[in-house]
Design an enzyme around this catalytic site. Structure first.
Site, mmCIF file in Angstrom:
data_model
loop_
_atom_site.group_PDB
_atom_site.id
_atom_site.type_symbol
_atom_site.label_atom_id
_atom_site.label_comp_id
_atom_site.label_asym_id
_atom_site.label_seq_id
_atom_site.Cartn_x
_atom_site.Cartn_y
_atom_site.Cartn_z
ATOM 1 N N PRO A 189 0.826 -1.208 -0.039
ATOM 2 C CA PRO A 189 0.085 0.067 0.057
ATOM 3 C C PRO A 189 0.940 1.165 -0.059
ATOM 4 C CG PRO A 189 -0.754 -1.592 1.776
ATOM 5 C CD PRO A 189 0.721 -2.093 1.096
ATOM 6 N N GLU A 190 0.610 2.040 -0.969
ATOM 7 C CA GLU A 190 1.437 3.363 -1.045
ATOM 8 C C GLU A 190 0.476 4.544 -0.750
ATOM 9 O OE1 GLU A 190 3.756 3.562 -4.418
ATOM 10 O OE2 GLU A 190 3.878 1.605 -4.465
ATOM 11 N N LYS A 225 2.709 7.062 4.665
ATOM 12 C CA LYS A 225 2.113 5.740 4.682
ATOM 13 C C LYS A 225 1.707 5.433 6.187
ATOM 14 C CE LYS A 225 5.477 4.255 1.612
ATOM 15 N NZ LYS A 225 6.317 3.195 0.854
ATOM 16 N N ARG A 280 15.001 -4.077 -5.324
ATOM 17 C CA ARG A 280 13.338 -3.983 -5.836
ATOM 18 C C ARG A 280 13.408 -4.344 -7.479
ATOM 19 N NH1 ARG A 280 10.611 -1.325 -2.089
ATOM 20 N NH2 ARG A 280 8.993 -2.386 -2.699
#
Ligand SMILES: [Zn+2]
Length: 258
Positions: A2-3, A58, A247
């Site tokens: 979730p961003e 966040k 990433r």
């Protein structure tokens, strides 16, 4: 993960369902959460009222009327499920906040990496965050100054919450694609025009995504993230993926030439 837009969607649930309500009971169901907050503190939350809710990057902050703060971070996964307090618990329920209207909020998190903390009323809360990606006051000049001080490539820099809060792997990739900037270019070498393009691209991808959840619907169609092997929507070149700083980085090798 979730961003900012997904956390903002969760905040909308908290504003609508929890703000102004008193807590009847909090339950931490997962051992990882139980280790974070002592049982006496968890019990002491009963009766406190949720005065206001706030997103910082966040992070989700539920400000209680006694000055304490419930601090939730979804980390890799997670969402709130709102419903009747007497319904069976959903799968992957990690924490429950029962409210005084007979309803409850359940923190659902399949990975169980989310965090739930209680900050004392007099605790200084330093989350170590830079400007919020959704903050309209945040200027390209400020972004440029922050990038000028960085070593290393731009993509990992955008994931650093101290530089800019709220972006993660998805929207960093989307913003760079939109601004036509290579993820591998050194952050400090962007010129003023590129910094302005990046600032407005960040605003655009955040605005486009806010209110949606990529995890369970398709309302946001991403331009580059998770599109390895598919064609660039702008130029038709095949999107590539490489691992960068641990990433996945997705990019168009034509639009985003180094
Ligand atoms: Zn392209």
């Amino acid at each position: 993960m979730p961003e900012l837009p997904e956390v903002e969607a969760a905040m909308a649930v908290l504003r609508r369902r929890a703000k102004g309500r008193a807590i009847v009971r909090v339950q931490l169901l997962h051992p990882a959460l139980q280790r974070r907050v002592r049982p006496a503190i968890v019990r002491s939350l009963a009766g406190a009222r949720i005065a206001r809710v706030e997103r910082r990057g966040k992070h989700q902050l539920l400000h209680l009327d006694d000055g304490r703060i419930l601090h939730v971070h979804f980390r890799m996964n997670g969402d709130w499920e709102h419903g009747r307090a007497d319904a069976p618990l959903p799968r992957f329920a990690r924490a429950v906040i029962e409210l005084d209207d007979g309803k409850r909020l359940v923190l659902v998190d399949s990975r169980a990496l989310g965090t739930f903390d209680v900050h004392a009323a007099d605790a200084a809360l330093d989350l170590g965050l830079g400007p919020d990606a959704a903050d309209r006051e945040w200027t390209a000049a400020q972004l440029g100054a922050a990038l000028a001080a960085r070593r290393g490539p731009i993509k990992p820099a955008l994931l650093d919450q101290r530089l800019i809060a709220g972006l993660g792997n998805i929207y960093a990739a989307e913003a760079l694609w939109r601004a036509r900037i290579s993820p591998f270019v050194r952050a400090s070498t962007l010129d003023a025009r590129q910094v302005r393009a990046l600032r407005s691209a960040i605003a655009a991808v955040i605005k486009r995504a806010t209110g949606s959840r990529y995890t369970d619907d398709d309302t946001v169609s991403l331009d580059v993230y998770d599109r390895e092997g598919l064609v660039c929507r702008r130029c038709g070149t095949t999107i590539e993926r490489v691992v960068q700083a641990g990433r996945s980085t997705y990019f168009c090798p034509f639009c985003q030439k180094a």
